[in-house]
Write a protein that holds these residues in place. Structure first.
Motif, PDB file in Angstrom:
ATOM      1  N   LEU A  11      -3.238   1.719  -7.622  1.00 22.06           N
ATOM      2  CA  LEU A  11      -1.779   1.650  -7.510  1.00 22.06           C
ATOM      3  C   LEU A  11      -1.095   2.967  -7.897  1.00 22.06           C
ATOM      4  CD1 LEU A  11      -1.220  -1.887  -9.116  1.00 22.06           C
ATOM      5  CD2 LEU A  11      -1.018  -1.318  -6.681  1.00 22.06           C
ATOM      6  N   ALA A  12      -1.883   3.961  -8.299  1.00 22.30           N
ATOM      7  CA  ALA A  12      -1.333   5.194  -8.886  1.00 22.30           C
ATOM      8  C   ALA A  12      -0.221   5.829  -8.059  1.00 22.30           C
ATOM      9  CB  ALA A  12      -2.470   6.196  -9.115  1.00 22.30           C
ATOM     10  N   LEU A  13      -0.481   6.009  -6.761  1.00 25.28           N
ATOM     11  CA  LEU A  13       0.549   6.613  -5.906  1.00 25.28           C
ATOM     12  C   LEU A  13       0.685   5.762  -4.653  1.00 25.28           C
ATOM     13  CD1 LEU A  13       2.597   8.780  -5.371  1.00 25.28           C
ATOM     14  CD2 LEU A  13       0.793  10.257  -4.492  1.00 25.28           C
ATOM     15  N   TYR A  14       1.747   4.986  -4.631  1.00 25.61           N
ATOM     16  CA  TYR A  14       1.890   3.851  -3.738  1.00 25.61           C
ATOM     17  C   TYR A  14       3.020   4.150  -2.745  1.00 25.61           C
ATOM     18  CZ  TYR A  14       2.242  -1.301  -2.922  1.00 25.61           C
ATOM     19  OH  TYR A  14       2.274  -2.564  -2.395  1.00 25.61           O
ATOM     20  N   LEU A  15       2.644   4.402  -1.505  1.00 26.38           N
ATOM     21  CA  LEU A  15       3.629   4.728  -0.469  1.00 26.38           C
ATOM     22  C   LEU A  15       4.168   3.460   0.185  1.00 26.38           C
ATOM     23  CD1 LEU A  15       4.933   7.003   1.338  1.00 26.38           C
ATOM     24  CD2 LEU A  15       3.024   6.608   2.909  1.00 26.38           C
ATOM     25  N   VAL A  16       5.499   3.342   0.229  1.00 20.82           N
ATOM     26  CA  VAL A  16       6.143   2.234   0.951  1.00 20.82           C
ATOM     27  C   VAL A  16       6.737   2.820   2.226  1.00 20.82           C
ATOM     28  CG1 VAL A  16       7.911   0.435   0.857  1.00 20.82           C
ATOM     29  CG2 VAL A  16       6.644   1.069  -1.222  1.00 20.82           C
ATOM     30  N   THR A  17       6.362   2.261   3.377  1.00 21.92           N
ATOM     31  CA  THR A  17       6.795   2.872   4.634  1.00 21.92           C
ATOM     32  C   THR A  17       8.233   2.492   4.989  1.00 21.92           C
ATOM     33  OG1 THR A  17       6.125   1.103   6.147  1.00 21.92           O
ATOM     34  CG2 THR A  17       4.426   2.696   5.499  1.00 21.92           C
ATOM     35  N   ASP A  18       8.852   3.342   5.748  1.00 19.20           N
ATOM     36  CA  ASP A  18      10.206   3.097   6.259  1.00 19.20           C
ATOM     37  C   ASP A  18      10.350   3.915   7.534  1.00 19.20           C
ATOM     38  OD1 ASP A  18      12.912   2.984   6.856  1.00 19.20           O
ATOM     39  OD2 ASP A  18      13.514   2.994   4.743  1.00 19.20           O
ATOM     40  N   ASN A  19      10.384   3.224   8.660  1.00 13.96           N
ATOM     41  CA  ASN A  19      10.425   3.914   9.951  1.00 13.96           C
ATOM     42  C   ASN A  19      11.643   4.818  10.122  1.00 13.96           C
ATOM     43  OD1 ASN A  19       8.296   3.659  11.976  1.00 13.96           O
ATOM     44  ND2 ASN A  19       8.451   1.463  11.591  1.00 13.96           N
ATOM     45  N   VAL A 133       2.837  -6.426 -10.770  1.00 18.26           N
ATOM     46  CA  VAL A 133       4.291  -6.539 -10.668  1.00 18.26           C
ATOM     47  C   VAL A 133       4.880  -5.160 -10.396  1.00 18.26           C
ATOM     48  CG1 VAL A 133       4.589  -8.616 -12.073  1.00 18.26           C
ATOM     49  CG2 VAL A 133       4.454  -6.361 -13.189  1.00 18.26           C
ATOM     50  N   SER A 134       6.008  -5.164  -9.685  1.00 21.66           N
ATOM     51  CA  SER A 134       6.693  -3.914  -9.374  1.00 21.66           C
ATOM     52  C   SER A 134       8.072  -3.958 -10.016  1.00 21.66           C
ATOM     53  CB  SER A 134       6.807  -3.751  -7.862  1.00 21.66           C
ATOM     54  OG  SER A 134       7.526  -2.584  -7.536  1.00 21.66           O
ATOM     55  N   PHE A 135       8.305  -3.092 -10.986  1.00 23.45           N
ATOM     56  CA  PHE A 135       9.580  -3.083 -11.699  1.00 23.45           C
ATOM     57  C   PHE A 135      10.616  -2.294 -10.918  1.00 23.45           C
ATOM     58  CE2 PHE A 135       6.499  -3.488 -15.359  1.00 23.45           C
ATOM     59  CZ  PHE A 135       6.727  -4.844 -15.528  1.00 23.45           C
ATOM     60  N   VAL A 168       3.701  -1.370 -11.349  1.00 24.83           N
ATOM     61  CA  VAL A 168       4.208  -0.152 -10.722  1.00 24.83           C
ATOM     62  C   VAL A 168       5.726  -0.135 -10.901  1.00 24.83           C
ATOM     63  CG1 VAL A 168       2.350   0.039  -9.012  1.00 24.83           C
ATOM     64  CG2 VAL A 168       4.400  -1.277  -8.444  1.00 24.83           C
ATOM     65  N   ALA A 169       6.295   1.038 -10.627  1.00 31.13           N
ATOM     66  CA  ALA A 169       7.750   1.176 -10.731  1.00 31.13           C
ATOM     67  C   ALA A 169       8.274   1.688  -9.412  1.00 31.13           C
ATOM     68  CB  ALA A 169       8.098   2.147 -11.853  1.00 31.13           C
ATOM     69  N   ILE A 170       9.493   1.239  -9.048  1.00 33.89           N
ATOM     70  CA  ILE A 170      10.094   1.685  -7.783  1.00 33.89           C
ATOM     71  C   ILE A 170      11.586   1.904  -7.970  1.00 33.89           C
ATOM     72  CG2 ILE A 170      10.515  -0.657  -6.897  1.00 33.89           C
ATOM     73  CD1 ILE A 170       9.736   0.479  -4.072  1.00 33.89           C
ATOM     74  N   GLY A 171      12.131   2.800  -7.142  1.00 31.39           N
ATOM     75  CA  GLY A 171      13.577   2.996  -7.132  1.00 31.39           C
ATOM     76  C   GLY A 171      13.982   4.379  -7.565  1.00 31.39           C
ATOM     77  N   GLY A 185       3.616   4.559 -19.151  1.00 28.21           N
ATOM     78  CA  GLY A 185       2.375   3.799 -19.159  1.00 28.21           C
ATOM     79  C   GLY A 185       2.208   2.926 -17.924  1.00 28.21           C
ATOM     80  N   VAL A 186       3.170   2.961 -17.031  1.00 23.02           N
ATOM     81  CA  VAL A 186       3.079   2.190 -15.793  1.00 23.02           C
ATOM     82  C   VAL A 186       1.857   2.681 -14.997  1.00 23.02           C
ATOM     83  CG1 VAL A 186       4.478   3.682 -14.255  1.00 23.02           C
ATOM     84  CG2 VAL A 186       4.616   1.180 -14.044  1.00 23.02           C
ATOM     85  N   ASP A 187       1.180   1.770 -14.300  1.00 21.93           N
ATOM     86  CA  ASP A 187      -0.045   2.153 -13.589  1.00 21.93           C
ATOM     87  C   ASP A 187       0.209   3.007 -12.358  1.00 21.93           C
ATOM     88  OD1 ASP A 187      -2.226   0.626 -15.052  1.00 21.93           O
ATOM     89  OD2 ASP A 187      -0.767  -0.963 -14.649  1.00 21.93           O
ATOM     90  N   GLY A 188       1.371   2.825 -11.744  1.00 16.14           N
ATOM     91  CA  GLY A 188       1.646   3.605 -10.546  1.00 16.14           C
ATOM     92  C   GLY A 188       3.113   3.655 -10.224  1.00 16.14           C
ATOM     93  N   VAL A 189       3.437   4.480  -9.237  1.00 12.81           N
ATOM     94  CA  VAL A 189       4.820   4.553  -8.772  1.00 12.81           C
ATOM     95  C   VAL A 189       4.855   4.310  -7.268  1.00 12.81           C
ATOM     96  CG1 VAL A 189       5.497   6.178 -10.594  1.00 12.81           C
ATOM     97  CG2 VAL A 189       4.808   7.058  -8.345  1.00 12.81           C
ATOM     98  N   CYS A 190       5.900   3.636  -6.837  1.00 17.12           N
ATOM     99  CA  CYS A 190       6.141   3.435  -5.413  1.00 17.12           C
ATOM    100  C   CYS A 190       7.139   4.474  -4.932  1.00 17.12           C
ATOM    101  CB  CYS A 190       6.731   2.052  -5.150  1.00 17.12           C
ATOM    102  SG  CYS A 190       5.614   0.721  -5.539  1.00 17.12           S
TER     103      CYS A 190
END
Ligand code: NI
Lengths: 219, 219
Positions: A11-19, A133-135, A168-171, A185-190
């Protein structure tokens, strides 16, 4: 299928797609391929507008790409698309399919993540068997302007400390603030726009990964 | 689960939902309940805008209603929603999940219908294991203005004659033209606005069913 024991590092580096960030003359697959070369460890296919047929085509391409690179591949919201392309699992929002139903349909082997905005939602997610979980959201963001109040670094830190599953954390996460996010300490970022919208997604992903390694080396 | 042998009679009067026709102060469930009292034999939940969570709530209510009235219940497009509410099956368009994938996910017991616009699509649907086909559009319609050229009664008649699975017709069907539609030999008609948008959906459904019985008695 990614084993769940390896999930936190995946989950370290988590890409969320957006066309909407795909530049003219390139396909979504081009951008994701470049980002994976740069070190992205997980990809979430997120698409709200296209037909189901189109979603399955695009997700199927990304699925094959991720499989050959051993990158985790999840589908946002759409359990049907995840089943059709044999994704590793789904990422659910609070307005998506209830977690227990998604688990019933996808089975125990699927990875199911869920977006949570506070400690109440975090506990509910864990009780319902979320794999991670994604915060959200850490910072204010233009991608999802209707979102709740940003958690900030200290709010995120409290949630991460309480979590009993990988998180993971997002935003609003970008190269300038990602190191302090990792240090919670979060495992990854989105990441959405900071990689999808980068001139060179490969270089952008590399830069994120450097900051990940720096933050981890520091502790 | 509706048995497939009884399928053709279950398709006789097939309501397709559209929340835009639900009058203020009423719920979708109210309208569908009224239509079922009037004699609707099948219901297709069609919703393109709502969140997955909302779709599952609404479809779940209709599912229970249909089960207790022995009315066939299908979900348009969304295999995930169909699985979540344990619908009898799905109705697919040409831009939805490919039929063979839907069959793989839903299993042999599910009823899968598909919209077809011509004989080529009809044959492909039958080869891929469709349980019924829906010929569209019979007449021009305001509900789906982007649709293809209307088949007309004679075009419909040819397709019905060629079909090897039960068939329904959709597109601009109302009380004035439904009798000639039934007389083509089609097993059923799909109705959206002429029942959903009626002042009294129960009476409207009854009137459709009278014409069904008249057309059948005639042959
Ligand atoms: Ni430190």
């Amino acid at each position: 299928m990614t084993t769940k024991s390896a999930l936190s590092s995946k989950l370290a580096l988590y890409l969320v797609t957006d066309n909407r960030f795909v530049p003219e003359g390139k396909s979504l697959k081009d951008v994701v391929e470049s980002a994976i070369r740069g070190g992205v460890t997980a990809v979430q296919y997120r698409e709200k507008e296209a037909s189901t047929r189109k979603m399955i085509e695009e997700a199927g391409e990304l699925r094959n790409l991720c499989r050959s690179c051993e990158v985790l591949f999840l589908v946002n919201d759409r359990v049907d698309v995840a089943l059709a392309v044999e994704a590793d699992g789904v990422h659910l929002g609070q307005d998506d399919m209830p977690l227990h139903l998604a688990r019933k349909i996808l089975g125990s082997g699927a990875i199911i993540g869920i977006t949570v905005h506070n400690d109440l939602e975090r506990r509910a997610a864990e009780q319902n068997g979320a794999d991670y979980v994604s915060f959200a959201p850490v910072f204010a963001t233009s991608t999802k302007p209707d979102h709740q109040t940003p958690l900030g670094i200290s709010g995120l830190e409290q949630l991460v400390r309480a979590a009993t599953v990988p998180s993971v954390a997002i935003g609003g996460i970008n190269l300038d603030n990602v190191e302090e996010v990792y240090k919670t300490g979060v495992d990854g970022v989105c990441v959405v726009s900071a990689i999808m919208g980068a001139t060179d997604p490969e270089l952008a992903a590399q830069a994120f990964l450097e900051r990940y390694n720096r933050a981890r080396a520091h502790h």
